[in-house]
Design a protein around this motif. Structure first.
Motif, PDB file in Angstrom:
ATOM      1  N   ALA A 221       1.124  -1.017   0.176  1.00 54.08           N
ATOM      2  CA  ALA A 221       0.044  -0.692   0.019  1.00 54.08           C
ATOM      3  C   ALA A 221       0.853   1.333   0.478  1.00 54.08           C
ATOM      4  O   ALA A 221       2.456   1.291   0.420  1.00 54.08           O
ATOM      5  CB  ALA A 221      -1.076  -0.085   1.325  1.00 54.08           C
ATOM      6  N   GLN A 222      -0.089   2.445  -0.164  1.00 51.06           N
ATOM      7  CA  GLN A 222       1.381   3.596  -0.555  1.00 51.06           C
ATOM      8  C   GLN A 222       0.818   4.725   0.147  1.00 51.06           C
ATOM      9  O   GLN A 222      -0.660   5.115  -0.570  1.00 51.06           O
ATOM     10  CB  GLN A 222       1.634   3.288  -1.992  1.00 51.06           C
ATOM     11  N   ASN A 223       0.800   5.419   0.592  1.00 48.76           N
ATOM     12  CA  ASN A 223       0.550   6.718   0.823  1.00 48.76           C
ATOM     13  C   ASN A 223       1.469   7.864   0.312  1.00 48.76           C
ATOM     14  O   ASN A 223       2.413   7.899   0.362  1.00 48.76           O
ATOM     15  CB  ASN A 223       0.109   7.063   2.777  1.00 48.76           C
ATOM     16  N   THR A 224       0.773   9.169  -0.259  1.00 50.25           N
ATOM     17  CA  THR A 224       1.416  10.257  -1.258  1.00 50.25           C
ATOM     18  C   THR A 224       0.522  11.204  -0.634  1.00 50.25           C
ATOM     19  O   THR A 224      -0.798  11.863  -0.011  1.00 50.25           O
ATOM     20  CB  THR A 224       0.785  10.583  -2.569  1.00 50.25           C
ATOM     21  N   TYR A 225       1.621  12.269   0.523  1.00 53.28           N
ATOM     22  CA  TYR A 225       0.847  13.031   0.769  1.00 53.28           C
ATOM     23  C   TYR A 225       1.681  14.392   0.145  1.00 53.28           C
ATOM     24  O   TYR A 225       2.572  14.611  -0.318  1.00 53.28           O
ATOM     25  CB  TYR A 225       1.286  13.306   2.151  1.00 53.28           C
ATOM     26  N   TRP A 226       1.157  15.266   0.233  1.00 50.25           N
ATOM     27  CA  TRP A 226       1.356  16.956  -0.742  1.00 50.25           C
ATOM     28  C   TRP A 226       1.198  17.539   0.581  1.00 50.25           C
ATOM     29  O   TRP A 226      -0.036  18.067   1.450  1.00 50.25           O
ATOM     30  CB  TRP A 226      -0.011  17.007  -1.506  1.00 50.25           C
ATOM     31  N   TYR A 227       2.181  18.486   0.451  1.00 46.00           N
ATOM     32  CA  TYR A 227       2.344  19.664   1.656  1.00 46.00           C
ATOM     33  C   TYR A 227       2.489  21.762   0.632  1.00 46.00           C
ATOM     34  O   TYR A 227       3.055  21.612  -0.323  1.00 46.00           O
ATOM     35  CB  TYR A 227       3.523  19.407   2.358  1.00 46.00           C
ATOM     36  N   ASN A 228       2.379  22.223   1.806  1.00 49.13           N
ATOM     37  CA  ASN A 228       2.984  23.520   1.619  1.00 49.13           C
ATOM     38  C   ASN A 228       4.590  23.676   1.449  1.00 49.13           C
ATOM     39  O   ASN A 228       4.808  24.110   3.436  1.00 49.13           O
ATOM     40  CB  ASN A 228       2.365  24.580   2.425  1.00 49.13           C
ATOM     41  N   ARG A 229       5.501  23.949   0.715  1.00 55.11           N
ATOM     42  CA  ARG A 229       6.294  23.924   1.028  1.00 55.11           C
ATOM     43  C   ARG A 229       7.262  25.043   2.157  1.00 55.11           C
ATOM     44  O   ARG A 229       8.383  24.357   2.539  1.00 55.11           O
ATOM     45  CB  ARG A 229       7.985  24.216  -0.491  1.00 55.11           C
ATOM     46  N   ALA A 230       7.221  26.133   2.112  1.00 50.05           N
ATOM     47  CA  ALA A 230       7.420  26.741   3.427  1.00 50.05           C
ATOM     48  C   ALA A 230       7.093  26.333   4.239  1.00 50.05           C
ATOM     49  O   ALA A 230       7.951  26.555   5.479  1.00 50.05           O
ATOM     50  CB  ALA A 230       6.481  28.206   3.050  1.00 50.05           C
ATOM     51  N   THR A 231       5.917  26.019   4.371  1.00 51.00           N
ATOM     52  CA  THR A 231       5.056  25.570   6.340  1.00 51.00           C
ATOM     53  C   THR A 231       5.539  24.644   6.631  1.00 51.00           C
ATOM     54  O   THR A 231       5.258  23.916   7.777  1.00 51.00           O
ATOM     55  CB  THR A 231       3.098  25.876   6.287  1.00 51.00           C
TER      56      THR A 231
END
Ligand SMILES: [Zn+2]
Length: 316
Positions: free
Chosen positions: A211-221
């Protein structure tokens, strides 16, 4: 035993940067047999780009090759790795290492869709020395703010899966930190798509990845804005811990730990932790958190108890 392969079998399983995985541990012989190209060298460049429909980011890693153990390679090869940072958006993919210029690595590669890719994520990378911190939890600063994750399950999941996944969420929500998972029901969305919805679904992933968890994030914070979890349909799943099957709640609890964001642990002495990065059939021990898992989320999010105790004291 051929010298080249002997060397490979002795290579330390020391892995680059911040990949995360819930994987079937493949024997070195399988990696060696299935790779089309095995090369060693130094990373000389990385470039991250959105794909054509702006649903995913890929990083193109250039490696200056100084040794070829299998196949034929030019002096430099470019490897496509899922994830990366473009503009304000970063995309991190469980099990995929993040390369930096100057990294010395050996890579086990295959050709997919016209690109060279890692055969099996993080298992396809070794480094000459062990740089991983020996912690009982692993945290890189990526986290949710506020301390919660509102998530859906894909409506096409088999019977019993949504309940098993929710049980995993409750385990984290009731472990003593301020973090909460909130279940919002089913959705027709599935897969790994940057669409603002946190979705648990299933689909076809590479061999070796459960299984795989992909996460998106704000680079600055470093605030995580979306997680998508996909269970691999290549494997047989059960919701009862049945022998010979991978247990949905067992692996699901681990995957939801990445929404927090705790990273995978790979040392054999981490093997009892929920965040241990390898899973097995019939296994259910990841359904319950161990001290290291709990310590990790309390460090990231603080304890709800502590927050409650911060009520102002009555002054007469
Ligand atoms: Zn993992």
């Amino acid at each position: 035993m051929r010298p080249g392969l002997r060397l490979l079998s002795l290579a330390l399983l020391v892995l680059a940067a911040m990949g995360q995985a819930m994987m079937v541990q493949l024997p070195q012989s399988a990696l060696d047999a299935n790779a089309e190209l095995i090369v060693s060298g130094t990373v000389t460049g990385t470039e991250s780009r959105w794909n054509n429909d702006n649903s995913s980011i890929y990083t193109y890693v250039t490696l200056a090759v100084d040794k070829v153990d299998k196949g034929t390679a030019d002096q430099a090869v470019t490897v496509r790795v899922p994830g990366g940072e473009v503009g304000d958006v970063g995309m991190a993919v469980e099990d995929m290492p993040v390369f930096q210029i100057g990294d010395r690595v050996t890579l086990w590669l295959v050709s997919r869709e016209g690109n060279l890719e890692l055969l099996d994520g993080m298992q396809s990378v070794t480094q000459p020395t062990d740089a991983r911190p020996l912690a009982y939890y692993s945290y890189s600063g990526y986290h949710r703010d506020p301390a919660s994750c509102n998530y859906y399950t894909y409506s096409g999941l088999p019977s019993g899966w949504a309940g098993a996944i929710q049980a995993g969420g409750v385990t984290w929500s009731t472990a003593g930190s301020a973090f909460r998972f909130n279940y919002l029901g089913t959705t027709s969305a599935s897969g790994t798509v940057y669409d603002g919805q946190n979705v648990v679904s299933r689909g076809s992933l590479s061999n070796g990845i459960l299984a795989q968890n992909t996460y998106w994030y704000n680079r600055a914070t470093k605030h995580v804005v979306e997680n998508d979890i996909v269970f691999n349909t290549l494997y047989q799943w059960s919701t009862s811990g049945a022998p010979g099957y991978y247990d949905v709640q067992n692996i699901g609890t681990h995957e939801m730990g990445h929404c927090l964001v705790l990273n995978d642990l790979y040392k054999s002495y981490h093997s009892e932790l929920t965040m241990y990065g390898y899973g097995a059939t019939g296994e259910t021990k990841k359904q319950t958190l161990e001290a290291g898992d709990i310590q990790g989320i309390k460090v990231i999010y603080g304890t709800g108890l502590l927050r409650a105790n911060l009520r102002p004291t009555a002054v007469d």
